[in-house]
Design an enzyme around this catalytic site. Sequence first.
Site, mmCIF file in Angstrom:
data_model
loop_
_atom_site.group_PDB
_atom_site.id
_atom_site.type_symbol
_atom_site.label_atom_id
_atom_site.label_comp_id
_atom_site.label_asym_id
_atom_site.label_seq_id
_atom_site.Cartn_x
_atom_site.Cartn_y
_atom_site.Cartn_z
ATOM 1 N N GLU A 115 -8.155 1.884 1.432
ATOM 2 C CA GLU A 115 -8.327 1.638 0.002
ATOM 3 C C GLU A 115 -7.244 0.676 -0.426
ATOM 4 O OE1 GLU A 115 -8.047 5.430 -1.798
ATOM 5 O OE2 GLU A 115 -10.107 5.939 -1.273
ATOM 6 N N TYR A 127 -6.709 -7.805 4.888
ATOM 7 C CA TYR A 127 -7.756 -6.919 5.419
ATOM 8 C C TYR A 127 -9.042 -7.700 5.712
ATOM 9 C CZ TYR A 127 -4.493 -3.456 3.563
ATOM 10 O OH TYR A 127 -3.364 -2.725 3.293
HETATM 11 C C1 LIG Z 1 0.416 -6.542 2.095
HETATM 12 C C2 LIG Z 1 1.654 -6.811 2.980
HETATM 13 C C3 LIG Z 1 1.858 -5.600 3.900
HETATM 14 C C4 LIG Z 1 1.364 -8.056 3.838
HETATM 15 O O1 LIG Z 1 2.456 -8.214 4.752
HETATM 16 P P1 LIG Z 1 2.960 -9.682 5.226
HETATM 17 O O2 LIG Z 1 3.839 -9.482 6.397
HETATM 18 O O3 LIG Z 1 3.502 -10.416 4.080
HETATM 19 O O4 LIG Z 1 1.570 -10.324 5.657
HETATM 20 P P2 LIG Z 1 1.340 -11.480 6.728
HETATM 21 O O5 LIG Z 1 2.461 -12.480 6.643
HETATM 22 O O6 LIG Z 1 1.054 -10.869 8.042
HETATM 23 O O7 LIG Z 1 0.048 -12.175 6.158
HETATM 24 C C5 LIG Z 1 -1.225 -11.751 6.615
HETATM 25 C C6 LIG Z 1 -2.291 -12.282 5.686
HETATM 26 O O8 LIG Z 1 -2.154 -11.687 4.406
HETATM 27 C C7 LIG Z 1 -2.542 -12.643 3.423
HETATM 28 N N1 LIG Z 1 -1.393 -12.895 2.583
HETATM 29 C C8 LIG Z 1 -0.084 -12.625 2.836
HETATM 30 N N2 LIG Z 1 0.671 -12.941 1.773
HETATM 31 C C9 LIG Z 1 -0.178 -13.424 0.839
HETATM 32 C C10 LIG Z 1 -0.028 -13.893 -0.496
HETATM 33 N N3 LIG Z 1 1.189 -13.914 -1.079
HETATM 34 N N4 LIG Z 1 -1.138 -14.268 -1.172
HETATM 35 C C11 LIG Z 1 -2.358 -14.227 -0.610
HETATM 36 N N5 LIG Z 1 -2.581 -13.791 0.672
HETATM 37 C C12 LIG Z 1 -1.499 -13.407 1.362
HETATM 38 C C13 LIG Z 1 -2.998 -13.875 4.165
HETATM 39 O O9 LIG Z 1 -4.384 -13.722 4.436
HETATM 40 C C14 LIG Z 1 -2.227 -13.763 5.440
HETATM 41 O O10 LIG Z 1 -2.859 -14.419 6.494
HETATM 42 P P3 LIG Z 1 -2.461 -15.951 6.844
HETATM 43 O O11 LIG Z 1 -0.972 -16.018 6.913
HETATM 44 O O12 LIG Z 1 -3.138 -16.146 8.168
HETATM 45 O O13 LIG Z 1 -3.035 -16.745 5.740
HETATM 46 C C15 LIG Z 1 2.925 -7.098 2.127
HETATM 47 O O14 LIG Z 1 2.604 -8.073 1.172
HETATM 48 C C16 LIG Z 1 3.488 -5.873 1.408
HETATM 49 O O15 LIG Z 1 4.291 -5.117 1.958
HETATM 50 N N6 LIG Z 1 3.056 -5.662 0.131
HETATM 51 C C17 LIG Z 1 3.554 -4.498 -0.643
HETATM 52 C C18 LIG Z 1 2.891 -3.216 -0.172
HETATM 53 C C19 LIG Z 1 1.371 -3.306 -0.244
HETATM 54 O O16 LIG Z 1 0.822 -3.795 -1.213
HETATM 55 N N7 LIG Z 1 0.695 -2.804 0.811
HETATM 56 C C20 LIG Z 1 -0.761 -2.760 0.894
HETATM 57 C C21 LIG Z 1 -1.295 -1.615 0.139
HETATM 58 S S1 LIG Z 1 -3.020 -1.322 0.430
#
Ligand SMILES: CC(C)(COP(=O)(O)OP(=O)(O)OC[C@H]1O[C@@H](n2cnc3c(N)ncnc32)[C@H](O)[C@@H]1OP(=O)(O)O)[C@@H](O)C(=O)NCCC(=O)NCCS
Length: 160
Positions: A115, A127
Amino acid sequence: MDRLWLAPAGLHIEPAVAADAHKLAQLHQAGFYRGWSPEEFEAMLNEPHRTPAYVACDSRRRIAGFAIWRVAVDEAELLTIAVERRWRGKGIGRALLVAGIDDLRYSPVARLFLEVAEDNAAAVSLYRTTGFNRVGERRGYYERPDGRHATALVMSRELG
Ligand SMILES: CC(C)(COP(=O)(O)OP(=O)(O)OC[C@H]1O[C@@H](n2cnc3c(N)ncnc32)[C@H](O)[C@@H]1OP(=O)(O)O)[C@@H](O)C(=O)NCCC(=O)NCCS
């Protein structure tokens, strides 16, 4: 070390252990509106078959992010995933997600669920690009600190 996956920026992914509970609670608190206590994390980390958990860390085991799943028979739900703010956007969230999916192949799990708040663009994009499709929504599911409500998307994929 039994299971280990490479991650970007010199990090790797490995299973989380009970001693990580405080660090994970701290990271979770920073990433979400409602935190979970170290005790809640410890309970999950003590049941790795029911709630498999993974950390992204360096060779000195300094943790930059984590993911926790909940397994029920042949389904697994991604309970939470978070990357420390300064490590975001480097592919670590993707590496955590992919490592968990890879590891779940050695279990009876056949389908994955999660979710996510509709307005969490980074997570929804992560996702989608990891093979999850929207299968439903729960309107007004999340309550924000300012009282506004956000829709939760339910996303799913076959383990494949
Ligand atoms: C969601 C989260 C875990 C992603 O972690 P991350 O290490 O920054 O993600 P990644 O660098 O591996 O990026 C993976 C993909 O996410 C997407 N993404 C990452 N940051 C993004 C941004 N700021 N805006 C849009 N898409 C983004 C892209 O699709 C990216 O793929 P790409 O680099 O090939 O384009 C991180 O933003 C986080 O900790 N957020 C706070 C907690 C949270 O919201 N968790 C999810 C709850 S369901």
